[in-house]
Write an enzyme that holds these catalytic residues in place. Structure first.
Site, short mmCIF file in Angstrom:
data_model
loop_
_atom_site.label_atom_id
_atom_site.label_comp_id
_atom_site.label_asym_id
_atom_site.label_seq_id
_atom_site.Cartn_x
_atom_site.Cartn_y
_atom_site.Cartn_z
N GLU A 1 0.03 28.21 24.94
CA GLU A 1 -0.49 28.13 26.31
C GLU A 1 0.31 29.04 27.24
OE1 GLU A 1 -2.01 23.45 26.40
OE2 GLU A 1 -0.39 24.14 27.72
N GLY B 1 -5.18 20.58 17.06
CA GLY B 1 -5.18 21.28 15.77
C GLY B 1 -4.08 22.31 15.72
N THR C 1 6.14 13.96 29.26
CA THR C 1 5.89 13.85 30.71
C THR C 1 4.48 13.37 31.08
OG1 THR C 1 5.11 16.14 30.93
CG2 THR C 1 7.49 15.77 31.12
N ARG C 2 3.62 13.11 30.08
CA ARG C 2 2.22 12.74 30.39
C ARG C 2 2.16 11.49 31.26
NH1 ARG C 2 -2.39 13.98 27.92
NH2 ARG C 2 -1.32 14.73 26.05
N ARG D 1 4.44 19.20 28.04
CA ARG D 1 4.69 18.54 26.74
C ARG D 1 4.25 17.10 26.88
NH1 ARG D 1 4.53 17.85 21.74
NH2 ARG D 1 6.43 17.69 20.45
N GLY D 2 3.11 16.74 26.28
CA GLY D 2 2.47 15.46 26.54
C GLY D 2 3.33 14.25 26.28
N GLU D 3 3.98 14.18 25.16
CA GLU D 3 4.70 12.97 24.79
C GLU D 3 5.92 12.74 25.67
OE1 GLU D 3 7.46 14.37 21.10
OE2 GLU D 3 5.31 14.32 20.72
#
Length: 994
Positions: free
Chosen positions: A84, A50, A22-23, A18-20
């Site tokens: 994913e 998208g 743990t990125r 989840r990018g926001e």
């Protein structure tokens, strides 16, 4: 680690996150750690997405060997993350992709059940997709499945750096496991994994001492491959690592920064080191390094390792047959099996390559896509000429030898494969080659070996190397130093084209037609040191005919062997002072030389095989002149009726062969002797003298096929060194001495085709029986094996040895009293093997099969059961009428196949191996194997569970009616009570009938 080793996958690892959340923290640190290990990792850098995951993202997942899922609190709020996840699990199912979850600040149970704060995130997504119940169910199932997989939990592993370290190490290991995976494609490193594990164990990676390990073996045997695989596998445990290849003069130019590495935990591999100075100039000594560093050195020269003080040396041996054929097939056919019709041709290449990886690869590639005719021609050529690419690699070791060492190597390659090392050393001493040093150098450089029986062995490819070097001396065989090929020898002897270049001739006369020697044949060979005219045929005859030799130049001959020597006396100038080996079997020789003057020099002769010499001229004055005699071979002396007095008193005589002396009825009384080997096979001996007890060093007594032998002396038990007693075919022998069990060393006893009715209990009572062969011993009525010093009791053993069809209600009771063995004997009798006519498996074997393997059903904690002790086995081995007795032995073995609950790789273990010979009728093989501490340690460490036992016969029999037809397995355990008086039959679990 290069990604090319990961089954051609584009990426090693795909990270789903989840990018926001743990990125910029955990995921970025994980990504950096993976990259530092050279693990090719895909991470999606797109901040905006998208509605659907992109095709490039799907392709990246499919192109990855491992997917790492970072479950964070908000992971389930993202449809892209969940899509994913679904795709990753599809790849897991379809492509066996490895999936590793990391639970970052969330509980696995919350992920599995969508509860807690993680469940709250999913609920928000659920609101948005409440109309699409099918997709929601897919996501839920995916979360549930992924959360049940083994992974890493940040709530249990702190700090975060340690979590990342453990995760990266685990990923590295899983990637390496794929390199060695048994079902990999053509890029698999065949037969490497088990060797890497052995080297890991020797290195003691977790130990605190500086370990230098040498990997030693001939060129092309795979030293570099195994060293590289080991380096790839363990380098992650070190702060610094390097693999230094010796590309001609590359190593001396390398500059190591000792100031830095002296404070680091380092792994250094020095590959293909040829001399001590290379190591000395590079690193000096181990004192530079920290106690946790490791050094690996690969070399062809063991002396290099000794000079640098390397105590642990791993000897690289040839590949086992199944690995060798697999490696060859992958290069020759680019698949996992040979093309139809090429099986026999492939086997011929196997025989030539002898398990050397270099040879297997070179020959496989050179034969790829060629027709059978080309294969056949290439194989024929290989019998005469070594492949240039193989020659180039192997010759490096030869070129480093001095002239005397080269001569020793060439003599061994041409003449001495399988010969006794003591005899050969005497020959080389007489030749002025200083063999004490030279032979040691050859052994250190892996060019020759000395086996446990003190025989010289040389790998077939190295033998071909030596012979090819001799062939390149001249196109004309008469101008070469050594001759061994029958066509070359036939040409030289027939046309009398020998020259002073020739130093040795070795001819198998069964391969040529009659040769009429020129009277002056040997006058042209003044440097001749070695002459051997022998016959490999059972009824061979002399093919080298001559009625007279015109002053032959035999002054330099040290080794003289002529089967059926045609003259009445030896050549007059055959110097007894220089002669170290004399063998003239089946000859008409009546005296050694004309006249008596040479007798005083006979003390250098260590092998005399003059059949008729003693028989026709039993000269008692001859014995004192043979005081250095080591081997006396009178095999096949049909006219020999008695031996000269004092023959057993010769101080150095260790081997006496009287086999086939069909008129020899008795031996003289023996006063003393140092004989180790006594062969009386096919003689007319009726009894042995009681004084045989004085042969205190006798280890091998062969009385096979002595049809008149009726009994053995009771004094036989005083032969404390006796290890082999062969009575096979003694059809008049009806009993054995009761005291035979008082022998002190384990014995191999052959009673095949005898009329012995009863085997004394004492034989097995005192641990003396190592191997018992009872084939065709139809009159045996009882073999009682009582409780033996708390060791093994096979009570009522009659039922096991009798025909099971005649004894359906057998009383089989097997008990073990292992405590006393541990205290008194250790594991000295961990294996027993017995053979008996029969075609049924005894009924008390719990696990039985009508095939060559039997499956087992065992609990997960099987090897942690402290009462487990060993395994009893039985098998029916059969030969059909299509197979004839050619005198060859077969290897009979069984292996335990296990599954593991840890990632330890395959642990199938060959527990037992024995030699068996051809027998016309079906025979029952019985025995047991007692687990040792090493077995338990290996099985425990990997939580092994037995799945099956596989019986094997090698070389494999080629028709379905031959081989192992049936088999049976049972297990025996310690008794529940440690009391030595407990009924031993309770130790063995079986269902008793009737």
């Amino acid at each position: 680690m290069a990604s090319s080793s990961r089954n051609n996958k584009q990426y090693d690892v795909f990270v789903s996150f989840r990018g926001e959340e743990t990125r910029d923290n955990f995921t970025s640190h994980l990504y950096s750690a993976l990259c530092r290990q050279n693990i090719q990792t895909f991470i999606d850098d797109q901040l905006n997405r998208g509605d659907e995951i992109s095709e490039s993202l799907v392709n990246a997942i499919e192109a990855s060997a491992i997917s790492v899922i970072v479950f964070s609190e908000g992971y389930a709020s993202s449809r892209w993350c969940l899509d994913e996840l679904v795709k990753i699990l599809e790849c897991k199912k379809e492509y066996a992709q490895i999936v590793i979850p990391v639970f970052y600040r969330v509980d696995p149970s919350d992920v599995r059940n969508q509860t807690g704060s993680f469940g709250d995130s999913f609920s928000k997504l659920e609101e948005r997709f409440k109309e699409n119940s099918k997709k929601l169910l897919t996501w839920r199932n995916a979360l549930k499945e992924a959360a049940t997989l083994s992974g890493f939990n940040s709530l249990n592993i702190r700090p975060e750096s340690e979590l990342i370290n453990e995760a990266v190490n685990h990923i590295s290991k899983r990637l390496l496991d794929q390199v060695f995976r048994p079902n990999d494609n053509k890029n698999q490193l065949v037969g490497v994994e088990s060797r890497v594990e052995e080297i890991e164990s020797l290195l003691g990676v977790q130990s605190k001492d500086v370990y230098a390990l040498g990997i030693w073996g001939i060129g092309g045997i795979g030293k570099t491959t195994v060293a590289r695989a080991t380096f790839d596998k363990i380098s992650r445990y070190f702060e610094g690592s390097c693999f230094l290849e010796n590309d001609k003069n590359a190593i001396p130019g390398i500059d190591l920064n000792f100031r830095r590495i002296s404070h680091m935990k380092v792994l250094i591999v020095f590959d293909d080191v040829t001399c001590f100075s290379q190591l000395e100039s590079l690193i000096g000594s181990l004192d530079w390094l920290t106690p946790v560093s490791r050094i690996i050195i690969t070399t062809r020269n063991k002396q290099v390792l000794r000079n640098w003080g390397v105590r642990k040396i791993y000897e690289m041996k040839a590949l086992e047959y199944h690995h060798a054929i697999e490696l060859f097939i992958r290069h020759a056919f680019k698949q996992n099996h040979p093309d139809v019709g090429y099986e026999e041709l492939s086997s011929k290449v196997m025989k030539y390559a002898q398990g050397v990886p270099l040879a297997l690869k070179v020959l496989g590639c050179s034969l790829h896509k060629w027709e059978k005719e080309v294969w056949e021609g290439a194989i024929d050529k290989l019998q005469r000429i070594l492949h240039p690419s193989i020659l180039e690699v192997l010759k490096i070791s030869y070129d480093s030898l001095d002239d005397k060492e080269k001569n020793i190597f060439l003599d061994v390659a041409c003449f001495f494969q399988g010969e006794d090392v003591d005899l050969v050393m005497k020959f080389f001493n007489a030749s002025g080659f200083y063999p004490e040093i030279g032979m040691s150098v050859l052994v250190d450089k892996s060019l020759i070996a000395i086996d446990s029986h003190k025989k010289i062995t040389i790998h077939d490819l190295l033998q071909e190397l030596g012979r090819e070097i001799v062939r390149q001396e001249s196109i004309d065989p008469g101008n070469r130093s050594r001759l061994w090929h029958h066509e070359d020898i036939y040409e030289v002897l027939t046309y009398n084209t020998g020259t002073k270049k020739i130093e040795g001739i070795c001819l198998d006369m069964s391969t040529v037609k009659e040769i009429r020697l020129n009277l002056s044949t040997f006058t042209k060979m003044p440097k001749l040191r070695f002459l051997k005219f022998y016959s490999s045929s059972f009824n061979g005859e002399n093919k080298c005919k001559v009625s007279y030799l015109q002053d032959p130049r035999f002054a330099e001959v040290k080794y003289f062997h002529w089967h059926g020597y045609p003259l009445k006396s030896l050549p007059s100038n055959l110097s007894a002072e220089k002669l170290v080996f004399l063998k003239v079997p089946y000859s008409d020789i009546e005296q050694l030389w004309n006249g008596e003057k040479h007798y005083s020099n006979l003390n250098q002769i260590i092998n005399a095989t003059c059949n008729k010499l003693i028989a026709k001229t039993p000269n008692p004055t001859l014995m004192p002149h043979l005081n250095k005699l080591v081997i006396l071979n009178l095999r096949g002396s049909k006219s020999l009726k008695s031996l000269p007095s004092g023959i057993f008193n010769l101080e150095f005589l260790t081997k006496l062969d009287l086999s086939g002396c069909s008129k020899l009825k008795r031996l003289l009384e023996i006063s003393s002797g140092n004989i180790n080997w006594l062969f009386l096979r096919e003689t007319a001996i009726e009894e042995l003298p009681s004084s045989i007890e004085r042969l205190l060093r006798l280890g091998h007594l062969d009385l096979s096929d002595c049809k008149r032998l009726k009994s053995l002396p009771s004094s036989l038990f005083k032969l404390k060194s006796l290890g082999v007693l062969n009575l096979g075919g003694c059809s008049n022998l009806q009993r054995l001495p009761e005291c035979l069990g008082q022998l002190s060393s384990p014995i191999i006893l052959n009673l095949a085709k005898t009329n012995v009715e009863r085997i004394p209990e004492s034989i097995i009572q005192l641990f003396v029986l190592r191997y018992l062969l009872l084939s065709y011993s139809e009159r045996i009525q009882s073999v009682s094996l009582p409780l033996a010093r708390g060791f093994l009791a096979l009570q009522s053993f009659l039922g096991i040895l009798e025909d099971t069809q005649r004894s359906p209600h057998m009383d089989h009771k097997l008990a073990v009293r292992w405590q006393e063995v541990q205290e008194n004997r250790g594991f000295s009798m961990g294996k027993v093997h017995m053979v008996r006519p029969g075609n049924e498996i005894p009924k008390w074997f719990k696990f039985q099969s009508a095939r060559s393997f039997v499956t087992l059903e065992m609990p997960p904690d099987f090897f942690r059961n402290s009462r487990l002790q060993g395994i009893a086995f039985s098998a029916i081995l059969a030969f059909s009428n299509r197979h004839v007795d050619c005198g060859r032995w077969f290897s009979f073995s069984f292996e335990l196949k296990v599954k593991t609950t840890k990632d330890c790789g395959p642990h199938d273990t060959e527990l037992f191996q024995s030699r068996v010979n051809y027998i016309e009728s079906d025979h029952l093989h019985l025995g047991y194997y007692l687990f040792c501490e090493e077995d338990f340690k290996g099985f425990w460490n990997c939580n092994c569970i037995p799945e099956a036992v596989q019986f094997n016969v090698f070389p494999s029999l080629e028709c379905e009616c031959c081989g192992v037809k049936k088999c049976g397995i049972d297990l025996f355990r310690f008794p529940n009570s440690a009391s030595p008086m407990e009924d031993p039959s309770t130790c063995f679990n079986y269902n008793e009938e009737g």
